[in-house]
Design a protein around this motif. Structure first.
Motif, PDB file in Angstrom:
ATOM      1  N   ALA A  44       0.832  -1.204   0.000  1.00  5.77           N
ATOM      2  CA  ALA A  44       0.000   0.000   0.000  1.00  5.77           C
ATOM      3  C   ALA A  44       0.867   1.255   0.000  1.00  5.77           C
ATOM      4  O   ALA A  44       0.600   2.218  -0.731  1.00  5.77           O
ATOM      5  CB  ALA A  44      -0.929  -0.004   1.213  1.00  5.77           C
ATOM      6  N   ASP A  45       1.914   1.265   0.825  1.00  6.98           N
ATOM      7  CA  ASP A  45       2.835   2.404   0.841  1.00  6.98           C
ATOM      8  C   ASP A  45       3.380   2.683  -0.553  1.00  6.98           C
ATOM      9  O   ASP A  45       3.390   3.822  -1.036  1.00  6.98           O
ATOM     10  CB  ASP A  45       4.011   2.124   1.783  1.00  6.98           C
ATOM     11  CG  ASP A  45       3.631   2.184   3.248  1.00  6.98           C
ATOM     12  OD1 ASP A  45       2.620   2.829   3.577  1.00  6.98           O
ATOM     13  OD2 ASP A  45       4.357   1.581   4.065  1.00  6.98           O
ATOM     14  N   GLU A  46       3.836   1.629  -1.185  1.00 10.98           N
ATOM     15  CA  GLU A  46       4.466   1.747  -2.504  1.00 10.98           C
ATOM     16  C   GLU A  46       3.492   2.298  -3.552  1.00 10.98           C
ATOM     17  O   GLU A  46       3.822   3.225  -4.299  1.00 10.98           O
ATOM     18  CB  GLU A  46       4.969   0.368  -2.927  1.00 10.98           C
ATOM     19  CG  GLU A  46       5.500   0.278  -4.334  1.00 10.98           C
ATOM     20  CD  GLU A  46       5.772  -1.159  -4.739  1.00 10.98           C
ATOM     21  OE1 GLU A  46       5.603  -1.483  -5.939  1.00 10.98           O
ATOM     22  OE2 GLU A  46       6.132  -1.984  -3.856  1.00 10.98           O
ATOM     23  N   LEU A  47       2.300   1.734  -3.599  1.00 12.50           N
ATOM     24  CA  LEU A  47       1.357   2.117  -4.649  1.00 12.50           C
ATOM     25  C   LEU A  47       0.726   3.480  -4.399  1.00 12.50           C
ATOM     26  O   LEU A  47       0.487   4.239  -5.343  1.00 12.50           O
ATOM     27  CB  LEU A  47       0.274   1.051  -4.788  1.00 12.50           C
ATOM     28  CG  LEU A  47       0.757  -0.299  -5.312  1.00 12.50           C
ATOM     29  CD1 LEU A  47      -0.410  -1.267  -5.448  1.00 12.50           C
ATOM     30  CD2 LEU A  47       1.476  -0.150  -6.655  1.00 12.50           C
ATOM     31  N   ILE A  48       0.456   3.818  -3.148  1.00 11.20           N
ATOM     32  CA  ILE A  48      -0.131   5.126  -2.865  1.00 11.20           C
ATOM     33  C   ILE A  48       0.869   6.234  -3.165  1.00 11.20           C
ATOM     34  O   ILE A  48       0.507   7.292  -3.687  1.00 11.20           O
ATOM     35  CB  ILE A  48      -0.636   5.187  -1.413  1.00 11.20           C
ATOM     36  CG1 ILE A  48      -1.934   4.367  -1.309  1.00 11.20           C
ATOM     37  CG2 ILE A  48      -0.862   6.621  -0.958  1.00 11.20           C
ATOM     38  CD1 ILE A  48      -2.519   4.301   0.060  1.00 11.20           C
ATOM     39  N   GLU A  49       2.131   5.994  -2.875  1.00  6.66           N
ATOM     40  CA  GLU A  49       3.155   6.982  -3.233  1.00  6.66           C
ATOM     41  C   GLU A  49       3.184   7.184  -4.749  1.00  6.66           C
ATOM     42  O   GLU A  49       3.286   8.316  -5.239  1.00  6.66           O
ATOM     43  CB  GLU A  49       4.527   6.524  -2.736  1.00  6.66           C
ATOM     44  CG  GLU A  49       5.638   7.518  -3.044  1.00  6.66           C
ATOM     45  CD  GLU A  49       6.987   7.071  -2.508  1.00  6.66           C
ATOM     46  OE1 GLU A  49       7.982   7.801  -2.736  1.00  6.66           O
ATOM     47  OE2 GLU A  49       7.058   6.002  -1.865  1.00  6.66           O
TER      48      GLU A  49
END
Length: 264
Positions: free
Chosen positions: A131-136
């Protein structure tokens, strides 16, 4: 902008309910973007290209999936070519398809992300780190981001809601097929519900014929689950989002039944 999300569509009954109610739902809620979870759309197991096309033809803009993504082998032949469908992003990197898509509808656009939980489900990569990766990545292109967290444990879903509060416009749970009563907007501006619910027969068990389910519980022996053909109910969530900030302003659950939906 207004976003309408319809919970797990189960089999022919769920598809019929979607087709029948979408015109009225559009009229009442004026959604710019409509998203459905389709992982149970093909006889309760996976989705086919023909069914996905039906959904898009009816006005759906995006489809999310879950742990039954690969149950219908038809999907392997077309998922890489369909930009409007997402499967859990934390599946193996070798899996076909993608976990995030940018969809458009009603002159609006948003990112949709699909993740799968790890509690009581097959092991996958960490959904929180993914989630961190994709939201960034998504934040570089749009402020409006919806996350479908397909998970079993309510605690894991609630944790994800808090984890992404203020970073995603919407975090909603799917998979358990039972609509929860905690639709809200979290302090950071993220609309949240632990489970949106399902769209399919309300006379079975999670959309399946109750006799086979009862047989398994009573005997511990294998049973073949078949989609129940009883009267339907439809569950969803409508979210109002401030496009300028990406913050949700309101989240309201939808609960309709075949007998009373015309009174909506």
């Amino acid at each position: 902008m207004n976003v309408l999300f319809i919970g797990d569509i189960v089999g022919n009954v769920g598809r019929s309910a979607l087709k029948e109610t979408l015109p009225a739902l559009r009229s009442k809620y004026n959604p710019h973007i409509i998203i459905v979870n389709g992982e149970n759309a093909a006889a309760g197991r996976g989705i086919t290209k023909a069914i996905a096309k039906e959904f898009f033809d009816w006005g759906v803009h995006g489809i999310t999936m879950g742990n039954h993504t690969w149950d219908n082998k038809d999907i392997f032949g077309w998922i890489d070519d369909e930009p409007r469908i997402v499967r859990p992003a934390n599946f193996s990197a070798a899996a076909p398809g993608k976990g995030m898509a940018y969809i458009q509808g009603g002159g609006k656009s948003m990112a949709i992300i699909n993740l799968q939980g790890r509690a009581f489900l097959p092991p996958n990569d960490c959904p929180f780190q993914k989630a961190d990766e994709l939201i960034e990545e998504a934040a570089e292109r749009t402020k409006t981001i919806l996350v479908d967290f397909h998970a079993e444990a309510t605690s894991e879903k609630i944790a994800m809601g808090w984890y992404l509060d203020g970073r995603a416009s919407v975090v909603l749970g799917t998979h358990t097929h039972v609509q929860t009563n905690d639709d809200t907007v979290l302090p950071g501006g993220t609309a949240y519900i632990t489970d949106v619910g399902m769209t399919g027969s309300k006379e079975g068990v999670l959309g399946m014929e109750k006799e086979a389910v009862l047989h398994r519980f009573l005997t511990g022996l294998p049973s073949r689950f078949v989609v129940d053909e009883g009267k339907w109910h439809l569950h969803g969530l409508v979210i109002q989002i401030d496009e300028a900030t990406g913050k949700a302003q309101k989240a309201t659950k939808i609960r309709l039944t075949e007998e009373d939906w015309l009174l909506m």
